[in-house]
Design a protein around this motif. Structure first.
Motif, PDB file in Angstrom:
ATOM      1  N   SER A   1      -9.322   4.020  -3.525  1.00  0.00           N
ATOM      2  CA  SER A   1      -8.409   5.150  -3.380  1.00  0.00           C
ATOM      3  C   SER A   1      -7.776   5.095  -1.995  1.00  0.00           C
ATOM      4  O   SER A   1      -6.703   4.541  -1.801  1.00  0.00           O
ATOM      5  CB  SER A   1      -9.159   6.463  -3.596  1.00  0.00           C
ATOM      6  OG  SER A   1     -10.307   6.521  -2.738  1.00  0.00           O
ATOM      7  N   ASP A   2      -8.461   5.664  -1.029  1.00  0.00           N
ATOM      8  CA  ASP A   2      -8.000   5.590   0.354  1.00  0.00           C
ATOM      9  C   ASP A   2      -8.521   4.311   1.005  1.00  0.00           C
ATOM     10  O   ASP A   2      -9.543   3.762   0.596  1.00  0.00           O
ATOM     11  CB  ASP A   2      -8.503   6.794   1.137  1.00  0.00           C
ATOM     12  CG  ASP A   2      -7.951   8.107   0.589  1.00  0.00           C
ATOM     13  OD1 ASP A   2      -6.853   8.081  -0.004  1.00  0.00           O
ATOM     14  OD2 ASP A   2      -8.619   9.135   0.744  1.00  0.00           O
TER      15      ASP A   2
ATOM     16  N   ASP B   1       0.106   3.871  -0.075  1.00  0.00           N
ATOM     17  CA  ASP B   1      -0.494   5.198  -0.232  1.00  0.00           C
ATOM     18  C   ASP B   1      -1.975   5.172   0.136  1.00  0.00           C
ATOM     19  O   ASP B   1      -2.707   4.263  -0.245  1.00  0.00           O
ATOM     20  CB  ASP B   1      -0.365   5.682  -1.679  1.00  0.00           C
ATOM     21  CG  ASP B   1       1.073   6.004  -2.062  1.00  0.00           C
ATOM     22  OD1 ASP B   1       1.906   6.098  -1.146  1.00  0.00           O
ATOM     23  OD2 ASP B   1       1.343   6.144  -3.266  1.00  0.00           O
ATOM     24  N   GLY B   2      -2.395   6.201   0.868  1.00  0.00           N
ATOM     25  CA  GLY B   2      -3.812   6.339   1.182  1.00  0.00           C
ATOM     26  C   GLY B   2      -4.297   5.493   2.338  1.00  0.00           C
ATOM     27  O   GLY B   2      -5.497   5.461   2.614  1.00  0.00           O
TER      28      GLY B   2
ATOM     29  N   ARG C   1      -5.017   4.866   6.161  1.00  0.00           N
ATOM     30  CA  ARG C   1      -5.277   5.833   7.228  1.00  0.00           C
ATOM     31  C   ARG C   1      -5.920   5.140   8.418  1.00  0.00           C
ATOM     32  O   ARG C   1      -6.982   4.522   8.291  1.00  0.00           O
ATOM     33  CB  ARG C   1      -6.206   6.927   6.694  1.00  0.00           C
ATOM     34  CG  ARG C   1      -6.645   7.942   7.728  1.00  0.00           C
ATOM     35  CD  ARG C   1      -7.412   9.062   7.071  1.00  0.00           C
ATOM     36  NE  ARG C   1      -7.887  10.044   8.044  1.00  0.00           N
ATOM     37  CZ  ARG C   1      -8.444  11.201   7.716  1.00  0.00           C
ATOM     38  NH1 ARG C   1      -8.589  11.531   6.438  1.00  0.00           N
ATOM     39  NH2 ARG C   1      -8.860  12.039   8.650  1.00  0.00           N
TER      40      ARG C   1
END
Length: 322
Positions: A175-176, A201-202, A204
């Motif tokens: 996911s992340d 996306d995701g 970080r």
């Protein structure tokens, strides 16, 4: 991926083309600083087992045109590509695979034919396959399934990072993805490039231990940094973030990409002591190389001497000069 600084020196004279008259076909490694590559051992093992009069040769040069000249020769059937050519070679290729296009760096050239019979130079990136297979071949099916929808983490912001993001996103279903690196600007560039290709996306950047403490722990980590002891404040911060993530209650698998000059890295030791499953980077090197032979030779992996390759590479890695 951080781009190299402009080269201000006069371009070096490329080495002469190797003698290949005795061979049926030839492939190369194009790049600079490649003398210690294990790839010739891998590919020669494959060709020997298949009784092919093929050879994989190192062609060490910063001169891209000299490399491309070899790719136009009749006996050429493919090449591995490393720095400084992985991005620079893209405009010279006729076709990119989805992986090559998305990652924006090419580590493999292979040949295909256009409908009119014209020979096409095609580019792909097998680094992401190497990362995927290194993990999936060394964890249980249930552990692999447990990575889906859970966070992953990448240590580093260099050339391997985009392939690692691609593998974690597209193949392992994370996911992340947390990115830990001493230099935030490198990570910012990785995130921007992944966003531009549609798989950012995701992502970080983790900037502090306090931030790491608040996050859900990753189930899979890819470490892609050299094995140097931290010295600067930013390096120590990154190391403490890594220790925080490894110290969380739930454990997973970590792929330690660094194996030269020794696979016994500091990250390896930290992960083992924290109870993580450690996978050596030699596994990723082997599987990306086998994927190259699959593409070059148009053979299934099941027809290649996988176990013999592992045996040969393990013997090479254990030699003192490595």
């Amino acid at each position: 991926m951080p781009q190299s600084q402009p080269h201000t020196e006069a371009p070096a004279v490329p080495p002469p083309a190797p003698s290949i008259a005795h061979l049926d076909k030839v492939s190369y490694l194009f790049g600079y600083g490649i003398a210690h590559s294990l790839s010739p051992h891998l590919h020669s093992t494959v060709y020997s087992a298949l009784k092919l009069n093929y050879q994989y040769l190192l062609y060490e040069s910063r001169n891209l045109e000299a490399c491309l000249a070899l790719a136009r020769e009749p006996k050429f059937y493919g090449a591995a590509v490393t720095m400084p050519h992985k991005v620079a070679i893209i405009p010279h290729l006729d076709v990119l695979t989805p992986e090559g296009e998305a990652i924006g760096a090419i580590n493999t050239i292979f040949l295909r034919s256009a409908p009119d019979g014209t020979r096409l130079l095609c580019g792909t990136n097998t680094d992401c396959i190497g990362i995927r297979e290194a993990i999936l071949q060394n964890v249980s099916k249930s552990d692999a399934k447990n990575m889906e929808g859970k966070p992953g983490m990448i240590i580093g912001g260099g050339g391997t990072s985009r392939a690692a993001v691609y593998a974690l996103k597209h193949f392992l279903g994370c996911s992340d993805i947390y990115l830990v690196n001493r230099d935030k600007s490198e990570v910012d560039q990785v995130i921007a490039e992944c966003n531009s290709k549609g798989f950012g996306d995701g992502l970080r950047y983790i900037s502090s231990v306090a931030e790491a403490e608040e996050l859900e722990g990753p189930k899979v980590i890819i470490s892609a940094i050299p094995d140097f002891a931290p010295k600067s404040e930013s390096e120590w911060t990154a190391r403490k973030i890594i220790e925080t993530m490894l110290g969380k209650k739930e454990k997973g698998a970590i792929l330690e990409m660094c194996y030269h000059p020794s696979p016994n890295t500091a990250i390896d030791a930290l992960a083992r002591n924290a109870g993580w499953k450690v996978i050596g980077g030699v596994e990723a090197m082997i599987w990306q190389g086998l994927e190259q032979d699959k593409v070059w030779l148009r053979r299934k992996i099941s027809t290649l001497p996988v176990e013999k390759v592992k045996e040969v590479i393990a013997a090479e890695v254990s030699k003192p000069h490595l």
